[in-house]
Structure formats: structure tokens, C-alpha cells
Design a protein around this motif. Structure first.
Motif, short mmCIF file in Angstrom:
data_model
loop_
_atom_site.label_atom_id
_atom_site.label_comp_id
_atom_site.label_asym_id
_atom_site.label_seq_id
_atom_site.Cartn_x
_atom_site.Cartn_y
_atom_site.Cartn_z
N UNK A 1 8.68 12.66 2.58
CA UNK A 1 9.01 11.33 1.41
C UNK A 1 8.34 12.00 0.08
N UNK A 2 9.25 10.63 -0.42
CA UNK A 2 8.86 10.18 -1.78
C UNK A 2 7.73 9.88 -2.15
N UNK A 3 7.11 9.74 -2.53
CA UNK A 3 6.02 8.56 -2.69
C UNK A 3 5.37 7.81 -4.03
N UNK A 4 5.93 6.63 -4.29
CA UNK A 4 5.34 6.17 -5.71
C UNK A 4 3.87 5.70 -5.18
N UNK A 5 3.47 4.99 -6.62
CA UNK A 5 1.96 4.98 -5.93
C UNK A 5 2.12 3.89 -7.39
N UNK A 6 0.54 3.76 -7.02
CA UNK A 6 0.48 1.88 -7.58
C UNK A 6 -1.19 1.77 -7.44
N UNK A 7 -2.25 1.03 -7.44
CA UNK A 7 -3.19 0.49 -6.96
C UNK A 7 -3.96 -0.76 -6.69
N UNK A 8 -3.72 -1.16 -5.06
CA UNK A 8 -4.34 -2.25 -4.39
C UNK A 8 -5.56 -2.83 -4.90
N UNK A 9 -6.02 -3.99 -5.65
CA UNK A 9 -6.89 -4.02 -6.42
C UNK A 9 -7.01 -6.15 -6.56
N UNK B 1 -1.66 1.26 -12.13
CA UNK B 1 -0.66 1.37 -11.61
C UNK B 1 0.07 2.92 -12.02
N UNK B 2 1.50 3.02 -12.28
CA UNK B 2 2.45 4.07 -12.70
C UNK B 2 2.45 4.41 -13.78
N UNK B 3 2.09 4.60 -14.81
CA UNK B 3 2.64 4.75 -16.73
C UNK B 3 4.02 5.19 -16.35
N UNK B 4 4.55 6.69 -15.50
CA UNK B 4 6.39 6.48 -15.79
C UNK B 4 7.01 5.36 -14.83
N UNK C 1 10.23 6.77 1.50
CA UNK C 1 9.88 6.01 0.60
C UNK C 1 8.59 5.97 1.43
N UNK C 2 7.55 5.98 0.53
CA UNK C 2 6.19 5.89 0.76
C UNK C 2 5.39 5.62 -0.30
N UNK C 3 4.30 4.90 -0.06
CA UNK C 3 3.44 4.01 -1.25
C UNK C 3 2.48 4.36 -0.99
N UNK C 4 1.64 4.97 -2.37
CA UNK C 4 0.07 5.81 -1.99
C UNK C 4 -0.79 5.22 -2.92
N UNK C 5 -1.13 4.87 -2.07
CA UNK C 5 -2.44 3.69 -2.61
C UNK C 5 -3.89 4.40 -3.85
N UNK C 6 -3.69 4.56 -5.31
CA UNK C 6 -4.23 5.28 -5.74
C UNK C 6 -6.14 5.14 -5.68
N UNK C 7 -6.50 3.45 -4.91
CA UNK C 7 -7.86 3.48 -5.07
C UNK C 7 -8.20 3.71 -3.72
#
Length: 812
Positions: free
Chosen positions: A501-509, A519-522, A563-569
Motif C-alpha cells: 500500500x502506498x498511502x498519501x495523506x490529507x485531512x477531511x475537515x 494536508x501533506x507538506x511534501x 494507492x490509498x488515502x490516510x485521513x489524519x483527522x
């Protein structure tokens, strides 16, 4: 006609002024718009100076502190987090670096100094402030209001109903505006409209005229210009961002210099009106602006206390590393393939989730890598022509991508029409003429939506664009090169699991203007699922795998990258398995989803107690939907260290979301190319993030965004407090403070690399800008030994010393 020599002298004077203006522009940090907020080192322009020297400079030009109040250090000393050994070590290091600096003689003298509060720094006065004292009219506030009223329209990205013209320079646009703005004259500044209308036709001539008029000597210009740009707050920093992006592409931009010229015209007008009343004070101020910048004893003491606080943290970090090294870790075997490999961003929030996921099964491995996953792309989302730079702000895009396949052209066109209709409807709702009638006629229709949003029943949407693709397509060799480079940088070249799994991240708010800061600084302030899906697709291509095999990276046929999406919230992970349907992995994916769900619950349970009012693991989910929630998550608050080493050095150790974890095996790094990439990109990005949090805590009035409860979005690209004035940039107070105390300890980042010191030294020699960050103390650098211990400390000037301080047994 003027003599040739005089004309040459005039041109020479203008050149010196423009050189000073350029230096002042480089001394302020850039600020990115709200839709793609990038964490910025607020001390970027002072990177060549030590903390104490930067404190002296910023006290002069902004009246802002560089360290916490002395009471904070007293508290740390009182509760034992800072020990006398830390004070002694800080003193010894400072004496070795600068024995003639006038430092305290002993730990006792330093302890005595901390008992007395330092004086509040006061900036040297501008002409506007001197005029305010003379007239009892708050001219600095009026300038902030009028510049803000114009700049919000000039920088507008679609919020304004009547857009300002954008095809002219900032200076020309302001002259057109100021010629008709009667507010300054109503407030008592006579003839200001005419002064603006009759301003010289170029910026350099304008600045030269003002400098001569106010009698500003060459030696004072850079410092005074810096003072005026700092007084413009976020507006100057937004203009500085244009220069930053232009320089990345080899171009230039004069917007920030034009803002300085605008501010100088205000100074000239106020000087002419209040000259008699302010002459003596202005002469004194000019002389002080011309003096060299040097730290006072108070600045040196504060810098020592800050160094001691950071050494105290490093003791605790060393203890954590020793415990991790002693933990029994099963050495991986080539034949012993993991059940799952999951790559996450090095973001400190991933550290908590990675531990939780690894606890589900000993055969689960996680990997830390910069969240753009090596694909520096300029991306167009589905049904959009906006080019989003999903890459670190330090880089230029290497590829272009989009989320529209040929078979989706019809759906793309339909989505565009729907979007245009929504925008038109939104403009109608907000327009000056129709908005009042709209509320009366249509208000009841929105009752259901208001109720649903108010009760936090509506769940923020997961990014669901079609699979991204390279546009234009890359040649086969280019794709193989890219895949090899990323896999080697990830230290992922063998023992591939059936599912990776390749997990990018973001925040759903919801209802959060600063959402992109979560979201992702990179990825340039965007979420990272696009980059993750691109890499997964690349690594699933048969042609790419065949090419990789010839280069020594054999990916098993049954291995599937997803691919995946990691919601950090909420710590929910969405898998994009439909991008690459494979019936062979259906059972694996069912089990993986269960692991991810359990890991999410564990991560939420760990994070919830830190969030004000979050009493249970389920609370972070509800908070993400609450449009009144000012703290949906803590973002990267607490970030204090960066570790690049094999995961076995840190696995099982709870760093409480305070450490950037980058997987790195130096033995596999040919010519240390990956190490150089880590030091010049992820480490610098982490430094920017760390120092943005630092600045937002120690100097919230200067480098923080203020109170979320007072924010209004202006121009669609920033916030102001109240109904106008200076643009507020940095982190809102609620992002770093829980209402009673700070949730982020302002510490400069400690970077720990498991690699030979000789290799690190050679990289620093080749990259002087990165070396400066370590030499001047903006970052601390340690080399880890084969057991993962912090064995060597970098002390500047390409020198190292053995670490002999006993590690603290307490937690990080």
C-alpha cells in the motif's frame, strides 16, 4: 542638461537602493495562499545568522522575540525537564563557538539570569510611528487598513464579486487605486491622492526620491526596508512568494519590491506633513538603523536557555533510541516475506498510525517516505484546468499529470458544466444586489442543510477522482528510471509483500480555511493520494517491472501495489483497489481492511485524550464533521525530531507523534545519493515545518495567524482578523494552544541519521545552504551507530564530537 557624472551618480545611487531593497526582500519569508498552504520557515532570511543574532535583527525590525518568555524556562528548570547538565553543555558549546561573546561565566550565573524576565523587544520606529506619536492618529493602522483593502483585491483568486484588474504591476495598480482613495485625506494626510498620481513612473525612481527626501543613508537602507516590509505583514510575504516561485523557474518578480515602494510613499507623505515634529526622533532612528546588528547579553542568555531546552529533549530522545535498540527485533529474511507492506508519509501523524498498524500482525511492515513519493507533479484534477503543484515547495515539477482518461471525456465535460452552474449560483447568492432577496426567498430551503451541518451529520468527502495518469505519457525508460529511483530511495528493493500500500495523506475537515495546512507538506499543501496512486500505477506496469528486473529489483508477479488515502483527522484509510482490480488479492484486501480499521481505532484512542473535549476514540470522527470545531486535529504540533534509519531502530517505540520517521539503509545506498536527497529535501521541508510551529508559538503576533474565531477569508487566498488590515499568515493560535497552555514545545529540530559521519560531511560540503542550517544551529544533527544510538553530534564547521551525555530514561 545634467552633467554625465551627476547622471552616473544618480544611477549608482538607484542601484544601491535597489540592491538594499532586494536584500530586504530576501530577509522576509514567503507565504502561500490558503488553497495550497506550505509550511514556511519564518526565519528563512536569517538562516545565515545564529539564533542570538537573528533575535537582535528581528527585535530591531519587528519588535518580536525569538524565544519563549523566561517564565517558560523557569518552569522547565523547576520540573526537572531542563537539568544543570543541559545548561552546562549549552554554555560549553557556546564558548567553544564564540569564546569572546560575553557569555555568563557559570551555570549559577545563567540560573540567576533566568529568574529575571527579559525586556520586551521594541522595533525601531518608522516614520509612520513617529507621525502617530506626534499627531495622536494611528497612521500604522490606517496604512495597514488601506493597503489591505487594495491588496485583497489585487491578489484575489475568485472571491471578489467585482474582480480587480490583474494585468498590471502592483505599483501601477496601487497608484490607480490610491489616486481615488480619499480615506487618507479624510484622516488628515493632505494631498495624498495627488502625491500618488504624481509618483515617478518607475519603482526605482520612486524609491530613490523617497530615500533622498527622508535622508536615509546607504548604511541604514537594508535594515529600514526590512522594517517596512515586516510592517506589511502577510501582504509582503504573499508578494515574496511570487518572487520565490519565479526564482525556482529561473525568472524574477518585482512584486515585493513594488510593495516596498508603496510603503515608502506613505513614509514620504507623513514625513513631509510632520517633519518639524519628528526631525530629532527620526535622526536618532536613522543612526540606529545604520548600526551593525549584534546580539545583546539578554539575547545570548535566551539563546543559551533555548539550547539547554533542546539538549534536554535530546537526552530523552537518546533514551528512547537506546530502548528501541535493546528491543528484540526479528531480522528480516529474504524468504520470510511480509504479509503487508504499507508506505506512509514521514509526517509525524503517521508515526502513531504506523505503530497501530504494525501491532495487528508481526508480519506487517510499514515504511516512511516523503509523501509526494518521489513524483514531483503538476496535476490537473478531474474537470479542472487548475495546475496543482503536488510537490515540495523547494522543487520544480518534473512531470505533468491529470485525472481524466480518454474514456472519461464525456463525464469530464458534464462535470465542468455542473461546476460552472454551481459557481454561477454561488455568485448569485453572494452578489451585492441579489443576496438580500435570496436570503428572504430561499432561506427556508436551506434549513435541512443547516441542520445537517450544524449537527455534524454530513461526512466530508474522500478524494474520489478517476485514476491519475501522466500527461503527456512518459517514455518506457523514463518510467523505469522513475520507479527505480523511488524504490531505492524507499529502501524497498526486495522481500515484496503480496500487497504493498502506498498511502498519501490529507485531512477531511469542515469549515476550515486552513484545511490545506493539515494536508501533506511534501505535496505543496494538497492531499497525497494523487502521488500515491501514480506511483502504485507505475509499479504495477509489466514493462516497468521487466525493466526493474534488469536493474536488480525483482518484483514478484503476484505483488500488487495499491494507492490509498490516510485521513489524519479520523485515521481512516481508503484503499483505491478499483484502480487495479485483481481477483487474486480479494482475500488479502479483506484482511487488510480489517487491520486498517483496527489500527484506526487504536490511533484515535491514542490521539483523543490530547484533543480538548475529545473523551473517546470516536470523538475525532465527529470533530471532523463539526463546522464549529477550531481544533479538528493537532496537525504536526509537537514535531521535534527527524530520524532516517531502518525501521527496526524505532519499531515499537512510542514517539507520541513527535518524530518524522524516514526509512533509510545506508548499506544499500550507492554513492550515498539517497542520503543526499534526504538531507537536501525531506530534512529541509521538516525544518520549515518545525520552525513554522516554533515561530507561531514564540512570536504569534508576527508569525502566527491569530485567532480563528476572528478570521475572515479575504480574496480567497488568506485571512484577516476582523474586517480588514494585515493578512495573517502562519498557524492560528488554536493550532498550537489548547486554551490553557501550548501543545507544541518550541524546539529546533533534532536530525538523526544512521550513516557514516564521513558521508554526511561530504554531502554538507557540497550543499552549503543545507550546511548553514546546521552550522548556525537552526537544526541539530546526530549520527546514529549500528545499534541506533546517538553516537556523534555535529558541532559545525564540518566537525563532529562523540556524544557522552547519559541518556534520559524518561519518555520523549
Amino acid at each position: 542638461m545634467k552633467p554625465v557624472s551627476e547622471s552616473a551618480a544618480v544611477l549608482s545611487g538607484q542601484a544601491r537602493i535597489m540592491s538594499a531593497a532586494s536584500a530586504a526582500a530576501q530577509a522576509i519569508p514567503p507565504a502561500w495562499p490558503l488553497d495550497a498552504t506550505v509550511a514556511v520557515n519564518p526565519y528563512l532570511g536569517q538562516a545565515h545568522e545564529t539564533l542570538a543574532c537573528a533575535a537582535a535583527r528581528l527585535a530591531r525590525v519587528a519588535g518580536t522575540p525569538m524565544t519563549m518568555p523566561r517564565a517558560w524556562y523557569r518552569e522547565q528548570l523547576g520540573n526537572g525537564r531542563i537539568a544543570d547538565d543541559d545548561l552546562a553543555a549549552a554554555l560549553d558549546a557556546a564558548r567553544e563557538a564564540n569564546p569572546d561573546a560575553g557569555l555568563p561565566e557559570s551555570v549559577g550565573e545563567l540560573r540567576a539570569a533566568v529568574e529575571h524576565d527579559a525586556a520586551t523587544p521594541n522595533a525601531l520606529p518608522s516614520i509612520a510611528e513617529l507621525a502617530a506619536e506626534a499627531s495622536s492618529i494611528d497612521w500604522p493602522a490606517l496604512i495597514a487598513d488601506r493597503v489591505g483593502a487594495w491588496a485583497s483585491g489585487y491578489f484575489d483568486v475568485g472571491q471578489a464579486q467585482w474582480a480587480a484588474p490583474q494585468r498590471m504591476s502592483a505599483f501601477t495598480a496601487w497608484v490607480n487605486y490610491a489616486t481615488h482613495d480619499l480615506t487618507p485625506e479624510i484622516q488628515g494626510l493632505s494631498g495624498f491622492c495627488r502625491r500618488a498620481a504624481e509618483a515617478p513612473d518607475t519603482v526605482d525612481r520612486t524609491m530613490a526620491r523617497v530615500v533622498e527626501r527622508i535622508g536615509l543613508p546607504d548604511t541604514a537602507q537594508e535594515s529600514y526596508f526590512h522594517r517596512l516590509l515586516m510592517a506589511l505583514g502577510g501582504w509582503a510575504q504573499l508578494a515574496r512568494c511570487r518572487l520565490w516561485e519565479a526564482e525556482l523557474s529561473g525568472a524574477t518578480d518585482t512584486t515585493v519590491i513594488e510593495f516596498l515602494a508603496i510603503r515608502l510613499l506613505w513614509e514620504e507623505a507623513l514625513y513631509d506633513q510632520y517633519r518639524e515634529a519628528i526631525t530629532a526622533r527620526w535622526r536618532e532612528a536613522r543612526e540606529k538603523f545604520a548600526e551593525p546588528v549584534g546580539p545583546s547579553r539578554e539575547h545570548l542568555v535566551d539563546a543559551l536557555l533555548q539550547e539547554a531546552a533542546e539538549r534536554a529533549f535530546q537526552r530523552r530522545l537518546a533514551g528512547s533510541m537506546i530502548r528501541a535498540g535493546k528491543a528484540e527485533t526479528k531480522q528480516p529474511d529474504q524468504a520470510d516475506r511480509p504479509l503487508l507492506q504499507a508506505a506512509f508519509c514521514i509526517d509525524v501523524r503517521s508515526e502513531v498510525f504506523r505503530r497501530a498498524l504494525e501491532s495487528q500482525d508481526p508480519a506487517i511492515e510499514t515504511i516512511g517516505f516523503a509523501g509526494f513519493f518521489g513524483i514531483a507533479t503538476e496535476h490537473r484534477r478531474f474537470a479542472s484546468d487548475v495546475e496543482e503543484r503536488r510537490l515540495p515547495a523547494l522543487l520544480n515539477p518534473a512531470v505533468s499529470t491529470c485525472a481524466t482518461a480518454l474514456e472519461d471525456i464525456g463525464r469530464d465535460r458534464k462535470a465542468r458544466l455542473v461546476s460552472r452552474a454551481r459557481r454561477a449560483w454561488g455568485r448569485f447568492k453572494l452578489a451585492a444586489v441579489s443576496s438580500f432577496a435570496f436570503v428572504e426567498a430561499m432561506g427556508p430551503v436551506y434549513a435541512g442543510k443547516l441542520l445537517r451541518d450544524g449537527l455534524a451529520l454530513a461526512e466530508p468527502a474522500t478524494p474520489a477522482d478517476p485514476p491519475p495518469r501522466f500527461d503527456p505519457p512518459l517514455e518506457t525508460e523514463e518510467r523505469i528510471d522513475a520507479a527505480e529511483q523511488v524504490l531505492r530511495a524507499m529502501s524497498l528493493t526486495e522481500r515484496f509483500a503480496r500487497v504493498v500500500i502506498i498511502a498519501g495523506h490529507g485531512a477531511r475537515v469542515t469549515n476550515n480555511p486552513h484545511a490545506s495546512a493539515l494536508h501533506c507538506g511534501a505535496c505543496g499543501g494538497y492531499s497525497g493520494e494523487v502521488n500515491a496512486r501514480l506511483l502504485a500505477g507505475l509499479l504495477n506496469e509489466p514493462e516497468v517491472r521487466s525493466g526493474l528486473a534488469t536493474r536488480g529489483i525483482a518484483i514478484p508477479e503476484e505483488t500488487l501495489f495499491i494507492g490509498a488515502f490516510h485521513d489524519t483527522t479520523t485515521d481512516a484509510v481508503h484503499i483505491y483497489d478499483s484502480d487495479h482490480p485483481d481477483t487474486r488479492t480479494s482475500k488479502d484486501l479483506k484482511r487488510i481492511r480489517l487491520w486498517l480499521e483496527r489500527a484506526g481505532r487504536l490511533a484515535r484512542a491514542e490521539r483523543a485524550p490530547r484533543l480538548p473535549g475529545a473523551r473517546s476514540a470516536g470523538n475525532p470522527i465527529r470533530r471532523s464533521r463539526n463546522w464549529a470545531e477550531v481544533r479538528p486535529e493537532w496537525g504536526l504540533a509537537g514535531c521535534s525530531a527527524f530520524i532516517a534509519a531502518p525501521r527496526s531502530r524505532t519499531s515499537g517505540t512510542a514517539f507520541d507523534g513527535r518524530v518524522f520517521l524516514h526509512d533509510y539503509h545506508w548499506q544499500r545506498d550507492q554513492d550515498f545519493q539517497v542520503l543526499e536527497l534526504i538531507l537536501t529535501a525531506p530534512v529541509v521541508v521538516a525544518c520549515w515545518i518545525s520552525l513554522q510551529y516554533y515561530g507561531s508559538i514564540v512570536a504569534p503576533e508576527t508569525f502566527g495567524a491569530g485567532n480563528k474565531l476572528l478570521h475572515n477569508v479575504t480574496g480567497g487566498m488568506g485571512v484577516v482578523e476582523g474586517n480588514g488590515g494585515l493578512l495573517r499568515v502562519g498557524l492560528p493560535w488554536q493550532s498550537v494552544h489548547d486554551g490553557e497552555r501550548p501543545v507544541h514545545d518550541p524546539l529546533r529540530l533534532s536530525v538523526c541519521i544512521e550513516a557514516p559521519t564521513e558521508a554526511i560531511t561530504r554531502i554538507l560540503e557540497r550543499n552549503p545552504q543545507v550546511r548553514t542550517l546546521f552550522d548556525q544551529g537552526w537544526l541539530h544533527l546526530f549520527a546514529l551507530d549500528a545499534q541506533g544510538r546517538m553516537a556523534n553530534r555535529y558541532v559545525g564547521a564540518l566537525a563532529w564530537q562523540d556524544v557522552d551525555t547519559p541518556a534520559d530514561k524518561t519518555e520523549v
